[in-house]
Design a protein around this motif. Structure first.
Motif, PDB file in Angstrom:
ATOM      1  N   VAL A 208       1.612   0.069  -3.041  1.00  0.00           N
ATOM      2  CA  VAL A 208       2.274   0.659  -1.869  1.00  0.00           C
ATOM      3  C   VAL A 208       1.354   1.591  -1.097  1.00  0.00           C
ATOM      4  O   VAL A 208       1.799   2.310  -0.198  1.00  0.00           O
ATOM      5  CB  VAL A 208       3.558   1.420  -2.278  1.00  0.00           C
TER       6      VAL A 208
ATOM      7  N   GLU B 172      -1.275   3.072   1.540  1.00  0.00           N
ATOM      8  CA  GLU B 172      -1.181   2.926   2.996  1.00  0.00           C
ATOM      9  C   GLU B 172      -2.003   1.768   3.542  1.00  0.00           C
ATOM     10  O   GLU B 172      -1.620   1.131   4.525  1.00  0.00           O
ATOM     11  CB  GLU B 172      -1.623   4.228   3.688  1.00  0.00           C
ATOM     12  N   GLU B 173      -3.136   1.444   2.877  1.00  0.00           N
ATOM     13  CA  GLU B 173      -3.951   0.358   3.418  1.00  0.00           C
ATOM     14  C   GLU B 173      -3.266  -0.981   3.293  1.00  0.00           C
ATOM     15  O   GLU B 173      -3.678  -1.961   3.882  1.00  0.00           O
ATOM     16  CB  GLU B 173      -5.320   0.319   2.709  1.00  0.00           C
ATOM     17  N   HIS B 174      -2.202  -1.063   2.476  1.00  0.00           N
ATOM     18  CA  HIS B 174      -1.424  -2.285   2.413  1.00  0.00           C
ATOM     19  C   HIS B 174      -0.395  -2.339   3.537  1.00  0.00           C
ATOM     20  O   HIS B 174       0.271  -3.309   3.696  1.00  0.00           O
ATOM     21  CB  HIS B 174      -0.731  -2.411   1.064  1.00  0.00           C
TER      22      HIS B 174
ATOM     23  N   LYS C 148       7.128  -5.628  -0.326  1.00  0.00           N
ATOM     24  CA  LYS C 148       8.136  -4.855   0.403  1.00  0.00           C
ATOM     25  C   LYS C 148       7.481  -3.873   1.366  1.00  0.00           C
ATOM     26  O   LYS C 148       7.943  -3.671   2.493  1.00  0.00           O
ATOM     27  CB  LYS C 148       9.010  -4.097  -0.596  1.00  0.00           C
ATOM     28  N   LYS C 149       6.381  -3.271   0.925  1.00  0.00           N
ATOM     29  CA  LYS C 149       5.682  -2.288   1.751  1.00  0.00           C
ATOM     30  C   LYS C 149       4.945  -2.957   2.909  1.00  0.00           C
ATOM     31  O   LYS C 149       4.964  -2.464   4.045  1.00  0.00           O
ATOM     32  CB  LYS C 149       4.680  -1.511   0.887  1.00  0.00           C
ATOM     33  N   SER C 150       4.276  -4.085   2.622  1.00  0.00           N
ATOM     34  CA  SER C 150       3.481  -4.751   3.647  1.00  0.00           C
ATOM     35  C   SER C 150       3.530  -6.260   3.428  1.00  0.00           C
ATOM     36  O   SER C 150       2.635  -6.832   2.797  1.00  0.00           O
ATOM     37  CB  SER C 150       2.037  -4.245   3.602  1.00  0.00           C
TER      38      SER C 150
ATOM     39  N   SER D 288       2.945  -8.886   5.156  1.00  0.00           N
ATOM     40  CA  SER D 288       1.902  -9.771   5.681  1.00  0.00           C
ATOM     41  C   SER D 288       0.511  -9.459   5.151  1.00  0.00           C
ATOM     42  O   SER D 288      -0.389 -10.302   5.207  1.00  0.00           O
ATOM     43  CB  SER D 288       1.872  -9.695   7.214  1.00  0.00           C
ATOM     44  N   ASN D 289       0.283  -8.249   4.634  1.00  0.00           N
ATOM     45  CA  ASN D 289      -1.068  -7.844   4.264  1.00  0.00           C
ATOM     46  C   ASN D 289      -1.273  -7.549   2.784  1.00  0.00           C
ATOM     47  O   ASN D 289      -2.403  -7.261   2.380  1.00  0.00           O
ATOM     48  CB  ASN D 289      -1.472  -6.585   5.053  1.00  0.00           C
ATOM     49  N   PHE D 290      -0.223  -7.595   1.973  1.00  0.00           N
ATOM     50  CA  PHE D 290      -0.367  -7.187   0.578  1.00  0.00           C
ATOM     51  C   PHE D 290      -1.411  -8.025  -0.159  1.00  0.00           C
ATOM     52  O   PHE D 290      -2.352  -7.492  -0.761  1.00  0.00           O
ATOM     53  CB  PHE D 290       0.979  -7.267  -0.146  1.00  0.00           C
TER      54      PHE D 290
ATOM     55  N   ASN E 144      -5.036  -7.602   1.381  1.00  0.00           N
ATOM     56  CA  ASN E 144      -5.706  -6.357   1.047  1.00  0.00           C
ATOM     57  C   ASN E 144      -5.969  -6.228  -0.452  1.00  0.00           C
ATOM     58  O   ASN E 144      -6.900  -5.533  -0.869  1.00  0.00           O
ATOM     59  CB  ASN E 144      -4.886  -5.165   1.536  1.00  0.00           C
TER      60      ASN E 144
ATOM     61  N   GLY F 283       4.548  -4.114  -3.415  1.00  0.00           N
ATOM     62  CA  GLY F 283       3.517  -4.359  -2.411  1.00  0.00           C
ATOM     63  C   GLY F 283       4.002  -5.222  -1.272  1.00  0.00           C
ATOM     64  O   GLY F 283       3.718  -4.933  -0.097  1.00  0.00           O
TER      65      GLY F 283
END
Length: 269
Positions: free
Chosen positions: A265, A267-269, A151-153, A155-157, A160, A149
């Motif tokens: 992972v 997309e909203e993350h 790694k994917k985002s 700042s927002n993991f 969200n 999570g």
């Protein structure tokens, strides 16, 4: 003396009474290095044996891969394809599925091999029936989905994960602690306990059936032998059921890890 033999000896002790299996049997005395941090029990030896067998099986099965596979290579490929297609790719897609395939494959086969020791004669207890292994695997699963999570985002993991979009702000007072407990506390606990409890209960049930058989046939004898035949039949059927449970628990643990990674992972993350 094996664990099952110990149970049977207790069941047919000289006092003529039946002694059912006890939870204390999951805490055997150390065999090597007693009194140190590196104490090794019989269950630890079974865990090591399952690990060594797993490594040897895959080394032999993948050492000389051929276009026209042998039967053994075909079995190995079927197992690997099961995890790759039915778990990794189905839940994570091809890109992320291949990315996390090594750890998902390791989870599945490590748990499966350690679970299966519970129905193998002279071993008679699952390597996952003490908390160390399920807890370690749950921690690795926990770290993996958090890493995925972040790694994917980056700042927002966490935002969200704790604050689903589209809700009135006042509800976040209730939602944030609930989401924190559900996502970051309950997940590793349930992963650990689900695997651990299934293996403990399965082992106790098998020992109960077979020690009862020995008690009815040897200690009591006579017409009690008929009951012994019944408990023996139940023990055999439950052994087959435990083989299924060994596979299902490996599958459930692996697929839940994949689900957690997929959620991390998204997309909203």
């Amino acid at each position: 003396m094996t664990q099952a033999a110990t149970f049977i000896a207790k069941a047919s002790s000289s006092d003529g009474e039946f002694h059912p299996p006890s939870i204390e049997e999951f805490f055997p005395e150390p065999i090597f290095f007693e009194g140190t941090l590196f104490a090794i029990t019989r269950i630890n030896l079974i865990q090591m044996l399952a690990t060594v067998v797993l490594i040897i099986v895959f080394l032999i099965g993948t050492r000389r891969m051929r276009m026209v596979p042998s039967r053994f290579q075909s079995v190995i490929e079927m197992g690997l394809d099961f995890v790759r297609v039915n778990i990794a790719h189905d839940l994570l897609g091809r890109k992320d599925g291949n990315r996390f395939l090594p750890i998902l494959t390791t989870f599945f086969f490590m748990i499966l091999f350690m679970n299966m020791t519970g129905v193998i004669p002279f071993l008679n207890i699952a390597g996952t029936s003490v908390i160390a292994v399920p807890l370690l695997l749950a921690i690795v699963s926990y770290v993996t989905f958090i890493y995925a999570g972040i790694k994917k985002s980056p700042s927002n993991f966490f935002k969200n994960s704790l604050m689903p979009s589209g809700l009135p702000w006042v509800l976040y007072i209730l939602i944030i602690p609930l989401e924190f407990l559900s996502t970051f506390i309950i997940r590793p606990i349930t992963l650990t306990l689900r695997l651990l409890m299934n293996m403990i209960v399965g082992h106790l049930m098998l020992v109960l059936f077979f020690s009862a058989t020995q008690f009815f046939v040897v200690t009591l004898g006579g017409w009690w032998t008929l009951l012994g035949a019944g408990t023996l039949a139940f023990g055999f059927v439950f052994t087959l059921f435990e083989i299924l449970v060994a596979f299902l628990q490996a599958y459930v643990f692996t697929i839940l890890t994949a689900v957690y990674i997929q959620l991390a992972v998204a997309e909203e993350h």
